[in-house]
Design a protein around this motif. Sequence first.
Motif, PDB file in Angstrom:
ATOM      1  N   TYR A 265       0.807  -1.213   0.000  1.00 52.58           N
ATOM      2  CA  TYR A 265       0.000   0.000   0.000  1.00 52.58           C
ATOM      3  C   TYR A 265       0.848   1.274   0.000  1.00 52.58           C
ATOM      4  O   TYR A 265       0.446   2.282  -0.578  1.00 52.58           O
ATOM      5  CB  TYR A 265      -0.943   0.003   1.208  1.00 52.58           C
ATOM      6  N   THR A 266       1.999   1.243   0.632  1.00 46.81           N
ATOM      7  CA  THR A 266       2.846   2.437   0.673  1.00 46.81           C
ATOM      8  C   THR A 266       3.334   2.808  -0.725  1.00 46.81           C
ATOM      9  O   THR A 266       3.262   3.972  -1.140  1.00 46.81           O
ATOM     10  CB  THR A 266       4.043   2.200   1.605  1.00 46.81           C
ATOM     11  N   HIS A 269       0.394   4.061  -2.811  1.00 45.74           N
ATOM     12  CA  HIS A 269       0.026   5.450  -2.490  1.00 45.74           C
ATOM     13  C   HIS A 269       1.007   6.426  -3.131  1.00 45.74           C
ATOM     14  O   HIS A 269       0.607   7.493  -3.639  1.00 45.74           O
ATOM     15  CB  HIS A 269       0.002   5.624  -0.970  1.00 45.74           C
ATOM     16  N   GLN A 273      -0.058   9.271  -5.944  1.00 46.48           N
ATOM     17  CA  GLN A 273       0.214  10.692  -5.762  1.00 46.48           C
ATOM     18  C   GLN A 273       0.972  11.261  -6.952  1.00 46.48           C
ATOM     19  O   GLN A 273       0.724  12.393  -7.381  1.00 46.48           O
ATOM     20  CB  GLN A 273       1.016  10.906  -4.468  1.00 46.48           C
ATOM     21  N   SER A 296      -6.990   6.085  -4.795  1.00 49.74           N
ATOM     22  CA  SER A 296      -6.140   6.677  -3.766  1.00 49.74           C
ATOM     23  C   SER A 296      -6.841   6.700  -2.403  1.00 49.74           C
ATOM     24  O   SER A 296      -6.202   6.462  -1.363  1.00 49.74           O
ATOM     25  CB  SER A 296      -5.737   8.100  -4.177  1.00 49.74           C
ATOM     26  N   ILE A 297      -8.138   6.968  -2.389  1.00 53.39           N
ATOM     27  CA  ILE A 297      -8.886   6.988  -1.121  1.00 53.39           C
ATOM     28  C   ILE A 297      -8.905   5.594  -0.494  1.00 53.39           C
ATOM     29  O   ILE A 297      -8.690   5.436   0.719  1.00 53.39           O
ATOM     30  CB  ILE A 297     -10.311   7.504  -1.372  1.00 53.39           C
ATOM     31  N   GLU A 300      -5.474   4.760   0.879  1.00 48.82           N
ATOM     32  CA  GLU A 300      -5.209   5.528   2.096  1.00 48.82           C
ATOM     33  C   GLU A 300      -5.946   4.936   3.297  1.00 48.82           C
ATOM     34  O   GLU A 300      -5.407   4.898   4.411  1.00 48.82           O
ATOM     35  CB  GLU A 300      -5.623   6.987   1.869  1.00 48.82           C
ATOM     36  N   MET A 303      -4.137   1.904   4.492  1.00 47.76           N
ATOM     37  CA  MET A 303      -2.925   2.257   5.225  1.00 47.76           C
ATOM     38  C   MET A 303      -3.228   2.688   6.665  1.00 47.76           C
ATOM     39  O   MET A 303      -2.309   2.887   7.457  1.00 47.76           O
ATOM     40  CB  MET A 303      -2.183   3.379   4.511  1.00 47.76           C
ATOM     41  N   ASP A 305      -5.068   5.555   7.362  1.00 47.42           N
ATOM     42  CA  ASP A 305      -5.282   7.000   7.393  1.00 47.42           C
ATOM     43  C   ASP A 305      -6.688   7.324   6.923  1.00 47.42           C
ATOM     44  O   ASP A 305      -7.340   6.530   6.229  1.00 47.42           O
ATOM     45  CB  ASP A 305      -4.254   7.718   6.515  1.00 47.42           C
ATOM     46  N   PRO A 307      -8.809  10.149   4.685  1.00 50.77           N
ATOM     47  CA  PRO A 307      -8.639  11.268   3.749  1.00 50.77           C
ATOM     48  C   PRO A 307      -9.255  12.560   4.282  1.00 50.77           C
ATOM     49  O   PRO A 307     -10.147  12.542   5.139  1.00 50.77           O
ATOM     50  CB  PRO A 307      -9.364  10.787   2.479  1.00 50.77           C
TER      51      PRO A 307
END
Length: 501
Positions: A265-266, A269, A273, A296-297, A300, A303, A305, A307
């Motif tokens: 996932y890192t 992402h 970006q 991207s959502i 994220e 991960m 996080d 959004p």
Amino acid sequence: MADVEMKVVDAKEEKKEDKTTTEEKKPVPLTPVAEIKANVALIERAVSTLEPRFIHRVLRSLMHLRKKLDDKVLRDAIQAIYPTDSPAKQSLLPWLPNAPAEESMDVDSTPAASKQPQSEPIPEVEIYLRLLIIHHLLTSAETYAKATKLAHETVDKMQALSRRSMDPIAAKVWYAVERAYELGGELAEARPLFLAAQRTAALRHDDETEASLINRILRSYLQYSLYDQADKLVSKTSFPAAAGNPQHARYHYYLGRIKAVQLNYTAAHTNLQQAIRRAPPAKTAPGFYQAVHKLSIVVELLMGDIPERSLFRHPVLEKALAGYFEIVKAVRNGSLSQFQNTLSNYAAQFEADKTYTLIVRLRQNVIKTGIRRLSLSYSRISLRDICVKLHLDSEEDAEYIVGKAIRDGVIEGRIVHEKGWMECGGQKSGYGPEVSDVFSRRISYCLELHNQSVKAMRYPLNAHRKELAAAEGAREREKELAKEIQEGDLDDEGPDLGEGF
């Protein structure tokens, strides 16, 4: 009074003249036929002067121009560009429907149609017109097969000519070929054609065409969920650094999809970006902008996080991200029932976006968030109540999930299996040994940072020697001054004393 009236009238007339002159200065928009003819002139200029920037200018206007195309525009443009007995003209006109009798009479009666060009245009012009015809045929489902046939013929003609000045147009032609196969439902059949062309473009160092073909192949693999083959292609090829930003944006988007499926996932992402940064403006390419943000959502959220809320208020993304906003709220609240309801309500949209399998993985994140909220609210709670609150199937599932959350460090506590409950760790206050340890670690870090900063300070070389020499010189001067004062006092005091007595 008469003079004043005359001056007022003159001032009004001058204002009217100024308005008419400003209106005359406004550029008159070109008709589609005139725009195509201007683009043809730029292509010929690019080939004659060996300046590909003119062809790139023509291709940048392709998206805007193809919205204005119809049968009449293309037919009039071909007749205005080619002579009457041109073989290229005879090969292009059959791809367009026959003109009605009244329309052909109107065209023949115009003075522009009577002025036929004298020379045959260069081959790049023919390929450009074929590209326009392919895009026009792709606007209707009835002409998909015709567009595919024309795309094959155009590719064969490009490969037979093998002109390097045709490379920028060839990259756009390959995109049209892929689009024709995709809309016809035969994208897998075009893969060998793309692979062979990609090898040829790599050997010829045709960066723009190679970048376009790599993206075409990746899209073909991802369309049929062949992620392993797509990953092998990425590892075996190097994407041309000289390609344009749109090609780089597509490549990073495809890499993001591959890495997300592979649980990386890192890296996914990071690629997404990059795709957002390199993508065209949102109003220019809204579809791609929405697709990248949807993926991207989800990445994220995977991960851990959340959004930003302002992203869902963007005018281009507001309607497209409605389902994803509900998923974000469910993950943030830790409500498994809300997550399941949202997943069932927007399942069709998520499957169309090819994010359904990734969103299903968020179930564990929702459960972890719910358990964390329960651990903060209760000091002791039974596994049965955890099942009810998180809508789990059984107490065994609840015990397994809670145990995994404790082992991963999500919550602090322990499971009392005999009594069937979970004891949560005590709430941390603002005081105690743990807080003092953290405070002492921060102080030691600041002191170490200060010491390292002092060690890293630089001074002029041998500056201390100059200071020592200056100090020694000052001491010598002081000694001499003291000696002079002492000697001067002895010389002056004798006569004075004698005269005083």
